[in-house]
Design a protein around this motif. Structure first.
Motif, PDB file in Angstrom:
ATOM      1  N   GLY A   1      -3.578  -9.615  -4.424  1.00  0.00           N
ATOM      2  CA  GLY A   1      -2.990 -10.605  -3.518  1.00  0.00           C
ATOM      3  C   GLY A   1      -2.783 -10.050  -2.108  1.00  0.00           C
ATOM      4  N   ARG A   2      -2.491 -10.976  -1.216  1.00  0.00           N
ATOM      5  CA  ARG A   2      -2.141 -10.600   0.161  1.00  0.00           C
ATOM      6  C   ARG A   2      -0.965 -11.464   0.596  1.00  0.00           C
ATOM      7  NH1 ARG A   2      -5.674  -7.280   3.794  1.00  0.00           N
ATOM      8  NH2 ARG A   2      -7.420  -6.675   2.476  1.00  0.00           N
ATOM      9  N   THR A   3      -0.147 -10.916   1.493  1.00  0.00           N
ATOM     10  CA  THR A   3       0.919 -11.737   2.062  1.00  0.00           C
ATOM     11  C   THR A   3       0.328 -12.589   3.175  1.00  0.00           C
ATOM     12  OG1 THR A   3       1.522 -10.208   3.811  1.00  0.00           O
ATOM     13  CG2 THR A   3       2.499  -9.831   1.652  1.00  0.00           C
ATOM     14  N   ALA A   4       1.154 -13.483   3.724  1.00  0.00           N
ATOM     15  CA  ALA A   4       0.684 -14.340   4.813  1.00  0.00           C
ATOM     16  C   ALA A   4       0.214 -13.495   5.995  1.00  0.00           C
ATOM     17  CB  ALA A   4       1.793 -15.294   5.241  1.00  0.00           C
ATOM     18  N   ALA A   5       0.875 -12.369   6.171  1.00  0.00           N
ATOM     19  CA  ALA A   5       0.535 -11.508   7.303  1.00  0.00           C
ATOM     20  C   ALA A   5      -0.665 -10.625   7.021  1.00  0.00           C
ATOM     21  CB  ALA A   5       1.736 -10.648   7.666  1.00  0.00           C
ATOM     22  N   GLY A   6      -1.222 -10.707   5.813  1.00  0.00           N
ATOM     23  CA  GLY A   6      -2.383  -9.895   5.497  1.00  0.00           C
ATOM     24  C   GLY A   6      -2.057  -8.590   4.812  1.00  0.00           C
ATOM     25  N   TYR A   7      -0.815  -8.362   4.478  1.00  0.00           N
ATOM     26  CA  TYR A   7      -0.428  -7.142   3.771  1.00  0.00           C
ATOM     27  C   TYR A   7      -0.978  -7.169   2.347  1.00  0.00           C
ATOM     28  CZ  TYR A   7       2.945  -5.749   7.355  1.00  0.00           C
ATOM     29  OH  TYR A   7       3.549  -5.351   8.514  1.00  0.00           O
TER      30      TYR A   7
ATOM     31  N   VAL B   1       0.789  -1.236   0.000  1.00  0.00           N
ATOM     32  CA  VAL B   1       0.000   0.000   0.000  1.00  0.00           C
ATOM     33  C   VAL B   1       0.816   1.279   0.000  1.00  0.00           C
ATOM     34  CG1 VAL B   1      -2.297  -0.488   0.878  1.00  0.00           C
ATOM     35  CG2 VAL B   1      -0.337  -0.554   2.408  1.00  0.00           C
ATOM     36  N   GLY B   2       1.794   1.345   0.866  1.00  0.00           N
ATOM     37  CA  GLY B   2       2.553   2.568   1.015  1.00  0.00           C
ATOM     38  C   GLY B   2       3.214   2.977  -0.288  1.00  0.00           C
ATOM     39  N   GLU B   3       3.805   2.000  -0.958  1.00  0.00           N
ATOM     40  CA  GLU B   3       4.488   2.298  -2.213  1.00  0.00           C
ATOM     41  C   GLU B   3       3.498   2.773  -3.266  1.00  0.00           C
ATOM     42  OE1 GLU B   3       7.980  -1.051  -1.495  1.00  0.00           O
ATOM     43  OE2 GLU B   3       6.230  -1.489  -2.754  1.00  0.00           O
ATOM     44  N   VAL B   4       2.385   2.066  -3.367  1.00  0.00           N
ATOM     45  CA  VAL B   4       1.374   2.441  -4.350  1.00  0.00           C
ATOM     46  C   VAL B   4       0.850   3.843  -4.054  1.00  0.00           C
ATOM     47  CG1 VAL B   4      -0.917   1.914  -5.247  1.00  0.00           C
ATOM     48  CG2 VAL B   4       0.697   0.068  -4.800  1.00  0.00           C
ATOM     49  N   ALA B   5       0.604   4.102  -2.788  1.00  0.00           N
ATOM     50  CA  ALA B   5       0.076   5.407  -2.396  1.00  0.00           C
ATOM     51  C   ALA B   5       1.046   6.518  -2.795  1.00  0.00           C
ATOM     52  CB  ALA B   5      -0.172   5.437  -0.895  1.00  0.00           C
TER      53      ALA B   5
END
Lengths: 250, 250
Positions: free
Chosen positions: B30-36, B3-7
């Motif tokens: 997609g999402r990472t295992a941690a939900g990112y 998110v941060g990079e895209v933002a």
DNA sequence: TTGCAGCCTGACGCTACGTCAGGGTCAAGG
DNA sequence: CCTTGACCCTGACGTAGCGTCAGGCTGCAA
């Protein structure tokens, strides 16, 4: 005028006017016995300013502080709005170019990088950016400009300015009756003086803007009438001279 | 990308991306295992479209339906956006002119009527108006245009189109190596064919827009590279020819 | 006098986020 | 290995600028 009429004139809803009243942004200067809102001409002036600033993305609260600032004359608002509008113009042009670029890229099979494609969006925020530019740039030279301009004029200044204007108009008329073409050096020189007089006394008027004014002198009857009153054919003459001078200046 | 990079890239806040995710306008693929959240290039494409439509004043819900319509190809979106942006351009120019008119009126002591001053606001509503124009004008000729264009192309069509493009580029190159000036009739005629080929096969490309493309061919390295690969100096040659032809067409 | 259009004041709803709160995650450094 | 600070998550509430009723008064034309 009552709410409905004002709303129709300004292209907003009655609800909007109610809202502006409640938040104190624009309260009609009168009410009828029955409680109907009565808008005076001065209220329309203010509404006009409000709508311009709103269109430029300013939050209403900020619009209120801008318009209620005691040291801000109407001319300063116009100059500010002009600057901001031109900034928007540039930005929109950039976006048009970006879309065209993407269309062309697609048709040629080239693909753009994300950076390129988001270039035009970069850290923008339509309102804040313009307001920020305004804060940092506008109030440096333009504030000074505003200060030494119309707000500070004495009666004598106004007399002088009026005389300057009349002089230039007389010289336009003289050139015309002498049969000098409107796109001659002599006429263009007067046009250039006309432009510089505007810059000195009123607002910053680059060549491009001056050309726009020239067009208006023949397209708008009010301005046409102003010149025709001095001499028949003068509106067209001044218009041509001013536009020719703008072209000459680049 | 997270998110941060895209933002940062797109010039929006993280919260905005969260919002778009929740309302289903733009969910990361997609999402990472941690939900990112993990944004893929295709997600960036979509975000780009979203931001353009948002800037044009469309409500997000409408943006969603536009982008999720199964029969709307990307080219159609670009054409639509191009049209709407130009409408905005015209409107902004009108507002600039209106402000200039008022400044001039004040300096000349003429006062405008309320009708004149609100002229530019008349029944507008920045979003709806543009969307409306779009509904009534856009989807008549342009929808048909969209339909018979790229979406319907077969493999054979693409082969033909590619051949046409290569042919025109070859003729540009031939004219150049023959020593024919880029602003000669011969070169301009090829440029005109180039423009017409774009109109037929891709999108409506009036002279003014074609001139913009011409400029881009030398200003943007990607397009420059495309032409330089065919022959050194061809980018500048095509650019000049295209702009000269646009000037010739008026 | 009877409509009906137009005005009034609440009051609630909506969009597109901003802004904490409370709590996991990850890479770098001690 | 552990901590620290930057980044991420999900609620949840707040805000601006109106839209949209609801319930009731006003004004003028027929």
């Amino acid at each position: 005028m009552n709410v409905g009429e004002v709303a129709a004139l300004a292209g907003v809803t009655v609800r909007t006017l109610h809202h502006y009243d409640r938040i104190g942004l624009l309260s009609p200067s009168g009410r009828t016995a029955a409680g109907y809102r009565q808008y005076a001409p001065a209220d329309l002036d203010r509404l006009h300013q409000v709508l311009l600033y709103r269109e430029l993305g300013f939050p209403l609260e900020e619009v209120a502080t801008l318009l209620d600032a005691p040291d801000a004359d109407p001319e300063a608002h116009l100059r500010r709005q002009h600057r901001l509008l031109r900034a928007r113009l540039e930005r929109t042009q950039a976006m048009v170019a970006a879309v065209e670029k993407e269309m062309e890229a697609r048709s040629m099979g080239i693909s753009l990088t994300p950076e390129e494609r988001f270039e035009v969006f970069g850290e923008h925020d339509p309102a804040q950016y313009e307001a920020e530019v305004e804060e940092r740039w506008g109030e440096t030279d333009a504030y000074a400009q505003s200060k030494r301009k119309t707000a500070a004029y004495t009666k004598d200044d106004w007399v002088r300015i009026k005389a300057e204007g009349a002089d230039i108009e007389a010289r336009f008329a003289a050139a015309m009756t002498d049969g000098v073409p409107a796109d001659s050096d002599r006429a263009m020189d007067v046009a250039e003086e006309h432009r510089q007089q505007i810059c000195r006394n009123f607002y910053d008027c680059p060549a491009e803007m001056h050309a726009g004014l020239g067009r208006m002198y023949v397209e708008d009857e009010r301005f046409t009438a102003h010149y025709e009153e001095i001499a028949p054919g003068l509106a067209q003459y001044v218009s041509t001279a001013v536009q020719a001078n703008a072209a000459r200046q680049g």
